[in-house]
Design a protein around this motif. Structure first.
Motif, mmCIF file in Angstrom:
data_model
loop_
_atom_site.group_PDB
_atom_site.id
_atom_site.type_symbol
_atom_site.label_atom_id
_atom_site.label_comp_id
_atom_site.label_asym_id
_atom_site.label_seq_id
_atom_site.Cartn_x
_atom_site.Cartn_y
_atom_site.Cartn_z
ATOM 1 N N GLU A 1 34.123 26.666 41.248
ATOM 2 C CA GLU A 1 32.656 26.675 41.286
ATOM 3 C C GLU A 1 32.122 25.281 41.620
ATOM 4 O O GLU A 1 31.212 25.125 42.438
ATOM 5 N N ALA A 2 32.689 24.250 40.989
ATOM 6 C CA ALA A 2 32.244 22.880 41.251
ATOM 7 C C ALA A 2 32.560 22.476 42.686
ATOM 8 O O ALA A 2 31.753 21.815 43.357
ATOM 9 N N ALA A 3 33.724 22.895 43.192
ATOM 10 C CA ALA A 3 34.093 22.562 44.570
ATOM 11 C C ALA A 3 33.221 23.302 45.571
ATOM 12 O O ALA A 3 32.838 22.743 46.607
ATOM 13 N N ALA B 1 42.148 31.855 34.400
ATOM 14 C CA ALA B 1 41.144 32.086 35.444
ATOM 15 C C ALA B 1 39.816 31.450 35.074
ATOM 16 O O ALA B 1 39.089 30.950 35.947
ATOM 17 N N ALA B 2 39.469 31.460 33.786
ATOM 18 C CA ALA B 2 38.215 30.829 33.353
ATOM 19 C C ALA B 2 38.240 29.334 33.643
ATOM 20 O O ALA B 2 37.248 28.754 34.096
ATOM 21 N N PHE C 1 38.490 37.171 43.239
ATOM 22 C CA PHE C 1 39.524 37.642 42.327
ATOM 23 C C PHE C 1 39.532 36.807 41.043
ATOM 24 O O PHE C 1 39.644 37.349 39.930
ATOM 25 N N LEU C 2 39.440 35.482 41.196
ATOM 26 C CA LEU C 2 39.416 34.614 40.017
ATOM 27 C C LEU C 2 38.228 34.931 39.123
ATOM 28 O O LEU C 2 38.335 34.915 37.884
ATOM 29 N N LEU C 3 37.084 35.225 39.728
ATOM 30 C CA LEU C 3 35.893 35.566 38.949
ATOM 31 C C LEU C 3 36.119 36.853 38.162
ATOM 32 O O LEU C 3 35.767 36.937 36.973
#
Length: 652
Positions: free
Chosen positions: A553-555, A545-546, A533-535
């Motif tokens: 993504e890093a996690a 969201a960005a 959803f965030l993507l």
């Protein structure tokens, strides 16, 4: 008389040269004999060894500093020192970020979601991971440039659509404008826009901006963020600070504040909300006005509700950032919103049922208490366990006082009123705020124990386990509400609040997927769903969201590495697979005395009402001292704030 080291030399002590020659030494540096013999360089006095009393802590600090310097010296010339050594921060000191060489550092508070996401990444890796910069928002220069460009007034049909969308969508949760008044201003502007007052025109610009945001589904086609041009026009009114503030000015600041939040300009939103509170104080909105001075029932209720909206914004924006609020509760004497009698038909639509607004105000009040008691680094009279108990007692009390129309039936979540859903999402977020430091400490203990000996169960007190499980359950419930809103098409693409709740719940689901519990697989699926959803929100132009997806993504990359490392350790030590290891060392069946189907619908309120949790919180939680060091104060977890060459104006 001082020698070369700055200490005084007694005349009874002879320098080495005079002592060897057995002549009387005059003292001084150099002494008379050495000076006349042109031997000043040989005039050296013996050092006396004195016994000096020092504190034990001083010796320990010297040893620690010596060890640190030895580690630093052991790095090869081409190897960069660790993050901790590069930027040591004393425990309990505030942490700042150098976002840009041209700007001063920015404070990042531990209570913020992005800071917690950084802590999550640090817990999964031996190396210190820096905080990711927040650069996803329109810059000051961009907004100033737009404010000077001509912006056409929307057509009457378009203007009515935007005002109705803003009044319906924003009015569900907040009282900022009177519906009848804003539509009157709109009709006057449609007849002759040159004749309306400056404040009314600015207010309409701000309403247009919010209305366009709620009626737009994507900004990915190069058209920019919806309503941004209208917002910049409305901002022009703030170029002069009003000496005589009025209700119209406060309404405009609140509209601009909430839109700034949608732009992910959280510091600007926080500043505008604080300014609205201060102007309201100048007007005395925090006090009851006598009926003799304002006989209009609608005007008095509007004053009250405007004050409490400014109060709520100030409290909630402060909570999102982990910053202080503007006014103390004991200074407020105005009545809470009510359902006033004696309103005419046109005014009655301006004031929906007050129960929702009162409930939200009480949650906003609790948010400050939770931030102050859990995250503020100061000497507290009570222990951490006592503060956690107080927070949960307040949350349970709020639930018990909730009116029936705002209660949550776990079997009817799909039919939830948007107000009730928004209210319970905020409730879940506060419960998560109060417990997620404990969950992070449990994760660290779990990973440390498994890295050392995969078959070993970490020693974690039952109280910490129960509270961390409560945190996970609140996040699960938030995921359920948000997925329901998404599938029912009531999730607004550019809404900041639901986007933040997605990110907060996703981080907790990510932690839960690394812990061994019978619902770990389900939590992993929930993590993937809310991350998707965030993507999608990011790709559709949602600024928040960005930013949040960058953290996710890093996690995610570290989570995959961590899971692979745990599996590798288990194979090499002949330990049982991770799924079969009870790493949390607690019988979770005590928490799940329901059928699995019903557990899927567990609400946060049900989690707080668990017999085990209630019994736990009614007793002194002495074993919560286990997590005192996890409140981001231990030296190993110090934030490293790198100097980042981001674009001018970028802040966190």
């Amino acid at each position: 008389m001082p020698n070369r080291s700055g200490t005084r030399v007694s005349k009874s002590i002879a320098c080495h040269r005079c002592h060897a020659r057995k002549v009387k030494c005059s003292g001084g540096v150099p002494c008379t004999a050495c000076r006349y013999a042109d031997k000043a360089g040989e005039c050296i006095y013996p050092q006396k060894s004195r016994l000096v009393k020092v504190r034990e802590q001083f010796i320990e600090d010297l040893v620690s500093e010596n060890q640190r310097l030895r580690r630093l010296a052991s790095h090869p010339p081409n190897e960069e020192p660790s993050a901790k050594e590069k930027s040591p921060v004393p425990p309990g000191a505030p942490w700042f970020v150098n976002a840009d060489a041209l700007h001063p550092p920015i404070l990042v508070a531990e209570a913020s979601d992005s800071a917690f996401a950084t802590r999550f990444r640090q817990a999964m890796s031996d190396s210190q991971h820096g905080h990711l910069p927040r650069v996803d928002f329109p810059s000051d220069e961009q907004l100033l440039a737009l404010s000077d460009i001509e912006c056409p007034w929307p057509t009457p049909t378009r203007a009515r659509l935007l005002v109705r969308a803003a009044a319906d969508s924003l009015g569900r949760c907040y009282h900022i404008i009177r519906r009848s008044s804003i539509f009157d201003d709109l009709e006057h502007s449609n007849q002759d826009s040159s004749q309306i007052r400056l404040l009314s025109k600015s207010k309409l610009w701000a309403v247009f901006a919010i209305g366009e945001m709620y009626t737009t589904r994507t900004s990915a086609l190069g058209k920019g963020f919806p309503g941004l041009h209208y917002f910049c026009k409305a901002m022009n009114i703030l170029r002069i600070v009003s000496e005589r503030p009025n209700v119209d000015m406060i309404e405009i600041q609140l509209l601009l504040s909430v839109y700034s939040l949608f732009l992910n300009r959280r510091h600007a939103a926080y500043s505008l909300a604080g300014s609205a509170v201060r102007q309201a104080i100048i007007m005395g909105l925090h006090l009851n006005i006598p009926e003799s001075q304002m006989s209009d029932v609608g005007e008095r209720e509007h004053r009250n509700r405007i004050w409490w909206t400014a109060y709520t914004f100030d409290r909630m924006w402060a909570t999102k950032l982990g910053y202080p609020s503007t006014i103390q509760d004991e200074e407020i004497q105005v009545n809470l919103p009510s359902n006033p009698a004696g309103l005419n038909d046109s005014d009655s639509l301006d004031f929906p049922d007050s129960a929702y607004f009162v409930a939200r105000i009480k949650l906003a009040r609790l948010s400050k208490q939770i931030i102050h008691s859990i995250y503020v680094q100061k000497a507290h009279e009570s222990s951490l366990s006592g503060r956690v108990q107080d927070a949960f007692a307040d949350l349970r009390r709020w639930l018990s006082e909730l009116p029936p129309q705002l209660q949550l039936d776990s079997r009817d979540e799909g039919e939830l009123d948007p107000k009730a859903r928004s209210l319970h999402l905020l409730f879940n977020q506060l419960a998560i705020l109060a417990t997620r430091p404990i969950l992070l400490r449990v994760l660290r203990a779990h990973l440390e124990a498994y890295e050392q000996q995969p078959s070993t169960t970490p020693t974690i007190p039952a109280s910490a386990i129960t509270l961390s499980e409560t945190c996970i359950r609140c996040a699960r419930h938030s995921c359920s509400l948000l997925v329901d809103s998404w599938t029912n098409n009531t999730f607004m693409v550019f809404d900041f609040f639901y986007t933040q709740y997605l990110f907060s719940a996703a981080t907790i689901m990510g932690i839960s997927s690394l812990l061994d519990s019978k619902e770990r697989r389900s939590d992993e699926e929930q993590f993937e769903i809310v991350t998707s959803f965030l993507l999608q929100l990011r790709d559709n132009g949602n600024y928040a969201a960005a930013e949040f997806y960058q953290h996710i993504e890093a996690a995610t990359n570290l989570m995959q590495t961590t899971k692979a490392r745990l599996r590798f350790n288990a194979r090499n030590t002949n330990a049982p697979p991770q799924d079969s290891i009870n790493t949390l060392s607690i019988n979770t069946n005590d928490l799940d005395r329901r059928s699995p189907a019903l557990c899927d619908f567990m609400t946060a309120g049900m989690a707080l009402s668990e017999p085990l949790l209630q019994e736990l919180l009614e007793q002194p939680l002495s074993d919560l001292e286990f997590i005192d060091s996890s409140m981001y104060l231990d030296e190993q977890q110090v934030f490293y704030w790198p100097t980042l060459g981001t674009e001018s104006g970028a802040v966190f």
